[in-house]
Write a protein that holds these residues in place. Structure first.
Motif, PDB file in Angstrom:
ATOM      1  N   LEU A  81    -118.305 -33.085   0.093  1.00  0.00           N
ATOM      2  CA  LEU A  81    -117.592 -33.477   1.115  1.00  0.00           C
ATOM      3  C   LEU A  81    -116.447 -32.431   1.592  1.00  0.00           C
ATOM      4  CD1 LEU A  81    -117.978 -37.496   1.892  1.00  0.00           C
ATOM      5  CD2 LEU A  81    -118.925 -35.638   2.956  1.00  0.00           C
ATOM      6  N   VAL A  82    -115.529 -32.522   0.146  1.00  0.00           N
ATOM      7  CA  VAL A  82    -114.116 -31.470   0.122  1.00  0.00           C
ATOM      8  C   VAL A  82    -114.905 -30.328   0.339  1.00  0.00           C
ATOM      9  CG1 VAL A  82    -112.249 -30.891  -1.715  1.00  0.00           C
ATOM     10  CG2 VAL A  82    -113.544 -33.298  -1.440  1.00  0.00           C
ATOM     11  N   VAL A  83    -115.554 -30.014   0.192  1.00  0.00           N
ATOM     12  CA  VAL A  83    -116.051 -29.045   0.396  1.00  0.00           C
ATOM     13  C   VAL A  83    -116.286 -28.380   1.548  1.00  0.00           C
ATOM     14  CG1 VAL A  83    -117.789 -26.675   0.594  1.00  0.00           C
ATOM     15  CG2 VAL A  83    -116.766 -27.710  -2.057  1.00  0.00           C
ATOM     16  N   ILE A  84    -116.838 -29.674   2.807  1.00  0.00           N
ATOM     17  CA  ILE A  84    -117.136 -29.733   4.571  1.00  0.00           C
ATOM     18  C   ILE A  84    -115.571 -29.262   5.013  1.00  0.00           C
ATOM     19  CG2 ILE A  84    -117.911 -30.498   6.128  1.00  0.00           C
ATOM     20  CD1 ILE A  84    -120.836 -31.168   4.350  1.00  0.00           C
ATOM     21  N   ALA A  85    -114.864 -30.831   4.521  1.00  0.00           N
ATOM     22  CA  ALA A  85    -114.224 -30.887   5.009  1.00  0.00           C
ATOM     23  C   ALA A  85    -112.597 -29.660   4.586  1.00  0.00           C
ATOM     24  CB  ALA A  85    -113.352 -32.086   3.959  1.00  0.00           C
ATOM     25  N   ASN A  86    -112.544 -28.507   4.318  1.00  0.00           N
ATOM     26  CA  ASN A  86    -111.883 -27.851   3.284  1.00  0.00           C
ATOM     27  C   ASN A  86    -112.289 -26.235   4.337  1.00  0.00           C
ATOM     28  OD1 ASN A  86    -109.593 -27.980   1.246  1.00  0.00           O
ATOM     29  ND2 ASN A  86    -111.139 -29.123   1.500  1.00  0.00           N
ATOM     30  N   MET A  87    -113.571 -26.049   4.076  1.00  0.00           N
ATOM     31  CA  MET A  87    -113.880 -24.733   4.822  1.00  0.00           C
ATOM     32  C   MET A  87    -114.130 -24.949   6.360  1.00  0.00           C
ATOM     33  SD  MET A  87    -115.495 -22.858   2.969  1.00  0.00           S
ATOM     34  CE  MET A  87    -116.390 -21.905   2.984  1.00  0.00           C
ATOM     35  N   THR A  88    -114.123 -25.701   6.985  1.00  0.00           N
ATOM     36  CA  THR A  88    -114.066 -26.464   9.015  1.00  0.00           C
ATOM     37  C   THR A  88    -112.890 -26.202   8.746  1.00  0.00           C
ATOM     38  OG1 THR A  88    -114.407 -28.681   8.152  1.00  0.00           O
ATOM     39  CG2 THR A  88    -116.235 -27.569   8.562  1.00  0.00           C
ATOM     40  N   PHE A  89    -111.548 -26.362   8.392  1.00  0.00           N
ATOM     41  CA  PHE A  89    -110.708 -26.597   8.895  1.00  0.00           C
ATOM     42  C   PHE A  89    -109.826 -25.187   8.525  1.00  0.00           C
ATOM     43  CE2 PHE A  89    -106.299 -26.661   7.411  1.00  0.00           C
ATOM     44  CZ  PHE A  89    -105.496 -27.355   8.725  1.00  0.00           C
ATOM     45  N   PHE A  90    -110.148 -24.517   6.942  1.00  0.00           N
ATOM     46  CA  PHE A  90    -109.857 -23.484   7.098  1.00  0.00           C
ATOM     47  C   PHE A  90    -110.261 -21.740   7.937  1.00  0.00           C
ATOM     48  CE2 PHE A  90    -109.194 -24.436   2.524  1.00  0.00           C
ATOM     49  CZ  PHE A  90    -107.967 -24.944   2.944  1.00  0.00           C
ATOM     50  N   LEU A 161    -113.583 -28.429  14.758  1.00  0.00           N
ATOM     51  CA  LEU A 161    -113.768 -28.331  12.983  1.00  0.00           C
ATOM     52  C   LEU A 161    -112.980 -29.430  12.518  1.00  0.00           C
ATOM     53  CD1 LEU A 161    -115.021 -24.611  13.578  1.00  0.00           C
ATOM     54  CD2 LEU A 161    -115.673 -26.797  13.080  1.00  0.00           C
ATOM     55  N   PRO A 162    -111.886 -29.116  13.447  1.00  0.00           N
ATOM     56  CA  PRO A 162    -110.759 -29.686  12.202  1.00  0.00           C
ATOM     57  C   PRO A 162    -110.819 -31.597  12.212  1.00  0.00           C
ATOM     58  CG  PRO A 162    -109.561 -27.914  13.788  1.00  0.00           C
ATOM     59  CD  PRO A 162    -110.305 -28.338  14.528  1.00  0.00           C
ATOM     60  N   VAL A 163    -111.482 -31.969  13.121  1.00  0.00           N
ATOM     61  CA  VAL A 163    -111.482 -32.549  14.009  1.00  0.00           C
ATOM     62  C   VAL A 163    -113.153 -33.612  12.850  1.00  0.00           C
ATOM     63  CG1 VAL A 163    -112.400 -34.795  15.149  1.00  0.00           C
ATOM     64  CG2 VAL A 163    -111.058 -33.214  15.952  1.00  0.00           C
ATOM     65  N   LEU A 164    -113.690 -32.603  12.963  1.00  0.00           N
ATOM     66  CA  LEU A 164    -114.506 -32.323  11.511  1.00  0.00           C
ATOM     67  C   LEU A 164    -114.327 -32.740  10.303  1.00  0.00           C
ATOM     68  CD1 LEU A 164    -117.716 -33.129  10.986  1.00  0.00           C
ATOM     69  CD2 LEU A 164    -118.132 -30.884  11.222  1.00  0.00           C
ATOM     70  N   ALA A 165    -112.994 -32.390  10.236  1.00  0.00           N
ATOM     71  CA  ALA A 165    -112.805 -31.435   8.660  1.00  0.00           C
ATOM     72  C   ALA A 165    -111.703 -33.280   8.484  1.00  0.00           C
ATOM     73  CB  ALA A 165    -111.595 -31.326   8.374  1.00  0.00           C
ATOM     74  N   ALA A 166    -111.582 -34.159   9.441  1.00  0.00           N
ATOM     75  CA  ALA A 166    -110.562 -34.927   9.118  1.00  0.00           C
ATOM     76  C   ALA A 166    -111.857 -35.853   8.766  1.00  0.00           C
ATOM     77  CB  ALA A 166    -109.997 -35.385  10.362  1.00  0.00           C
ATOM     78  N   LEU A 167    -112.423 -36.342   9.414  1.00  0.00           N
ATOM     79  CA  LEU A 167    -114.109 -37.256   8.741  1.00  0.00           C
ATOM     80  C   LEU A 167    -114.503 -37.181   7.467  1.00  0.00           C
ATOM     81  CD1 LEU A 167    -115.804 -39.298   9.751  1.00  0.00           C
ATOM     82  CD2 LEU A 167    -117.070 -37.808  10.562  1.00  0.00           C
ATOM     83  N   THR A 168    -114.992 -36.152   7.358  1.00  0.00           N
ATOM     84  CA  THR A 168    -115.061 -35.742   5.616  1.00  0.00           C
ATOM     85  C   THR A 168    -114.111 -35.796   4.600  1.00  0.00           C
ATOM     86  OG1 THR A 168    -114.901 -33.840   6.147  1.00  0.00           O
ATOM     87  CG2 THR A 168    -117.701 -34.309   6.534  1.00  0.00           C
ATOM     88  N   TYR A 169    -113.085 -35.326   5.182  1.00  0.00           N
ATOM     89  CA  TYR A 169    -111.893 -35.810   3.882  1.00  0.00           C
ATOM     90  C   TYR A 169    -111.549 -37.359   4.106  1.00  0.00           C
ATOM     91  CZ  TYR A 169    -107.198 -36.311   2.615  1.00  0.00           C
ATOM     92  OH  TYR A 169    -106.303 -36.294   1.910  1.00  0.00           O
ATOM     93  N   ALA A 170    -111.873 -38.270   5.074  1.00  0.00           N
ATOM     94  CA  ALA A 170    -111.686 -39.815   5.555  1.00  0.00           C
ATOM     95  C   ALA A 170    -112.449 -40.102   3.934  1.00  0.00           C
ATOM     96  CB  ALA A 170    -111.582 -40.451   6.402  1.00  0.00           C
ATOM     97  N   LEU A 171    -113.178 -39.492   4.063  1.00  0.00           N
ATOM     98  CA  LEU A 171    -114.496 -39.979   3.016  1.00  0.00           C
ATOM     99  C   LEU A 171    -114.438 -39.810   2.170  1.00  0.00           C
ATOM    100  CD1 LEU A 171    -117.884 -38.905   5.990  1.00  0.00           C
ATOM    101  CD2 LEU A 171    -116.985 -41.583   5.463  1.00  0.00           C
ATOM    102  N   ILE A 197    -116.034 -23.784  -6.678  1.00  0.00           N
ATOM    103  CA  ILE A 197    -116.974 -22.031  -6.285  1.00  0.00           C
ATOM    104  C   ILE A 197    -118.059 -22.088  -6.389  1.00  0.00           C
ATOM    105  CG2 ILE A 197    -117.204 -20.770  -8.980  1.00  0.00           C
ATOM    106  CD1 ILE A 197    -114.631 -22.529  -9.954  1.00  0.00           C
ATOM    107  N   VAL A 198    -119.030 -22.878  -6.994  1.00  0.00           N
ATOM    108  CA  VAL A 198    -120.505 -22.862  -6.500  1.00  0.00           C
ATOM    109  C   VAL A 198    -120.767 -22.172  -5.158  1.00  0.00           C
ATOM    110  CG1 VAL A 198    -122.537 -23.848  -6.897  1.00  0.00           C
ATOM    111  CG2 VAL A 198    -120.922 -23.845  -8.472  1.00  0.00           C
ATOM    112  N   VAL A 199    -120.150 -23.351  -4.652  1.00  0.00           N
ATOM    113  CA  VAL A 199    -119.960 -22.827  -2.869  1.00  0.00           C
ATOM    114  C   VAL A 199    -120.672 -21.676  -1.902  1.00  0.00           C
ATOM    115  CG1 VAL A 199    -119.470 -23.724  -0.924  1.00  0.00           C
ATOM    116  CG2 VAL A 199    -120.172 -25.429  -2.292  1.00  0.00           C
ATOM    117  N   SER A 200    -118.618 -20.782  -3.086  1.00  0.00           N
ATOM    118  CA  SER A 200    -117.960 -19.618  -2.579  1.00  0.00           C
ATOM    119  C   SER A 200    -118.805 -18.455  -3.347  1.00  0.00           C
ATOM    120  CB  SER A 200    -116.850 -19.629  -3.056  1.00  0.00           C
ATOM    121  OG  SER A 200    -116.616 -19.597  -4.562  1.00  0.00           O
ATOM    122  N   LEU A 201    -119.536 -19.024  -4.962  1.00  0.00           N
ATOM    123  CA  LEU A 201    -120.854 -17.806  -4.819  1.00  0.00           C
ATOM    124  C   LEU A 201    -121.875 -17.781  -3.868  1.00  0.00           C
ATOM    125  CD1 LEU A 201    -119.585 -18.251  -8.686  1.00  0.00           C
ATOM    126  CD2 LEU A 201    -119.072 -16.137  -7.378  1.00  0.00           C
TER     127      LEU A 201
END
Length: 326
Positions: A81-90, A161-171, A197-201
Motif C-alpha cells: 500500500l505504501v509503494v502504491i501510494a508513493n509511486m502514484t503520487f510521484f 493519481l494523487p487521490v488514489l495515493a491518498a486512499l492507499t496511504y489512508a489504508l 527496494i524489491v519493487v524498484s529493482l
C-alpha cells in the motif's frame, strides 16, 4: 484506552509534524529530479540509503529481534500500500505542480476518518461526516470536471493519481495503527523500505533500459519508465538527503500512528499543504490556480473541524471506561 491515547498525544503530534516536514522536503527533491532520472531509480537509491538509517534505529529500539513478526502477510500488504501510494503520487508529481498534487493527496485524512469506522471501530458523528463531505467537494473542484480534456494540461487519470495515493496511504496508516501494537516504529520502517527496494529493482529489470518510452511519451510515463542514469556529481548529496528523509518519514509516521488515535494524528498532516505551496512558489515558480486555492480552503477547513470535533468528544468521554479497538 482513551486516557492512554491522550497521554501519548503530545509525542505523537511531534512525530507527525517532523514526518510531514520531511515529506515536504522529499516531495520537493523528487520533483526537482523528475526531469532527469526515472522514478524507480530515485526510489531505489532513497530506500537503499534510508534502510541503513532505519537499521541503526532498530539497534537503538531493541536489536535484530524486533524485526521478527508473526504477521508477515499483513506487513507485506502494508508495504504494498505504501509503494502504491508513493509511486502514484510521484508519477503525478512529474506532470503537475507540487501544490496541486499535494492538495489532492490531502484527501487522505478524509479517507482516514471514514475508514476508521469499519477498520478501527471508531465512531464518527454526523457533523464530522458533513465536514468530510465538504472536504471531498474541494477534491472534486480541483479535478475541474467542467473543463474539457483539451483545456487540461494533463489527463484526468493523472489528476486522479494523487487521490488514489491518498486512499492507499489512508489504508496504510490505519493498518499501522493495528500492527503497531506488536511492532516497533523502526521495524515498520525497515519493512517498508525493503518492499520499496524489491519493487524498484523489479522496475529496473523490466524497464531499466528505457525501452518503453521515448521523447513522444507523456512526462509522467517518461518519469516512470525512462532508463537509469548515473547521478550527476551535484546530485549525489540530494540522493543522500532523500535517503535520510526516507528513514525519518518511515519512523516518524509509524511512531505517530502507534502512539495516538488516527483522528488525533491525521489533522496535523495538513501542515503539508502550506509547505507544498511554499516549495512550489520558491523552487518551481508555480502559483496555485484558483481551483486549487478553493480546494485547499475546503479540505483544510473540513480537516480542522474534524480535529476540533474529535478533541471535544475526547474531553467529554475521557472518564468513561474503554476497551481496545484493535
Amino acid at each position: 484506552m482513551t486516557t492512554l491515547m491522550q497521554n501519548r498525544a503530545g509525542p505523537a503530534i511531534a512525530f507527525v509534524v517532523a514526518g510531514i516536514l520531511a515529506i515536504s522536503v522529499n516531495d520537493m527533491l523528487i520533483k526537482r529530479l523528475s526531469g532527469g532520472y526515472p522514478l524507480h531509480e530515485l526510489v531505489f537509491v532513497r530506500s537503499a540509503i534510508g534502510i541503513l538509517f532505519s537499521l541503526v534505529l532498530v539497534q537503538i529500539e531493541g536489536g535484530w529481534r524486533i524485526l521478527k513478526t508473526d504477521r508477515p502477510g499483513l506487513h507485506l500488504l502494508r508495504g504494498a500500500l505504501v509503494v502504491i501510494a508513493n509511486m502514484t503520487f510521484f508519477v503525478a508529481l512529474g506532470a503537475i505542480p507540487l501544490a496541486d498534487a499535494t492538495a489532492l493527496f490531502f484527501a487522505a485524512p478524509l479517507f482516514i476518518t471514514l475508514l476508521s469506522i469499519p477498520i478501527l471501530g471508531e465512531k464518527v458523528g454526523p457533523l464530522r461526516l458533513g465536514a468530510v463531505t465538504i472536504g471531498f467537494v474541494g477534491v472534486v473542484i480541483m479535478q475541474r470536471p467542467w473543463a474539457g480534456t483539451e483545456t487540461l494540461e494533463v489527463s484526468r487519470l493523472v489528476l486522479l493519481l494523487p487521490v488514489l495515493a491518498a486512499l492507499t496511504y489512508a489504508l496504510n496508516q490505519l493498518m499501522t495503527r493495528r500492527l503497531g501494537v506488536k511492532s516497533k516504529a523502526s521495524a515498520l520502517s525497515v519493512y517498508i523500505q525493503t518492499v520499496f527496494i524489491v519493487v524498484s529493482l523489479g522496475f529496473f529489470v523490466v524497464a531499466g533500459d528505457g525501452r518503453f518510452v521515448d521523447e513522444s511519451s507523456s512526462a509522467s510515463m517518461q518519469f516512470l519508465l525512462r532508463a537509469w542514469v548515473w547521478p550527476a556529481p551535484g546530485d549525489g548529496w540530494v540522493f543522500v538527503g532523500m535517503g535520510l528523509n526516507a528513514a525519518v518519514i518511515g519512523y516518524c509516521l509509524s511512531a505517530a500512528y502507534r502512539m495516538a488515535d488516527a483522528a488525533t494524528v491525521a489533522p496535523f498532516e495538513y501542515l503539508g499543504l502550506p509547505l507544498a505551496v511554499f516549495w512550489g512558489v520558491v523552487i518551481f515558480g508555480d502559483l496555485p490556480a484558483w481551483e486549487v486555492w478553493i480546494g485547499i480552503a475546503l479540505i483544510l477547513g473540513s480537516g480542522l473541524f474534524v480535529f476540533l470535533r474529535e478533541r471535544q468528544k475526547a474531553r467529554s468521554t475521557v472518564s468513561r471506561p474503554t476497551t481496545r479497538r484493535y
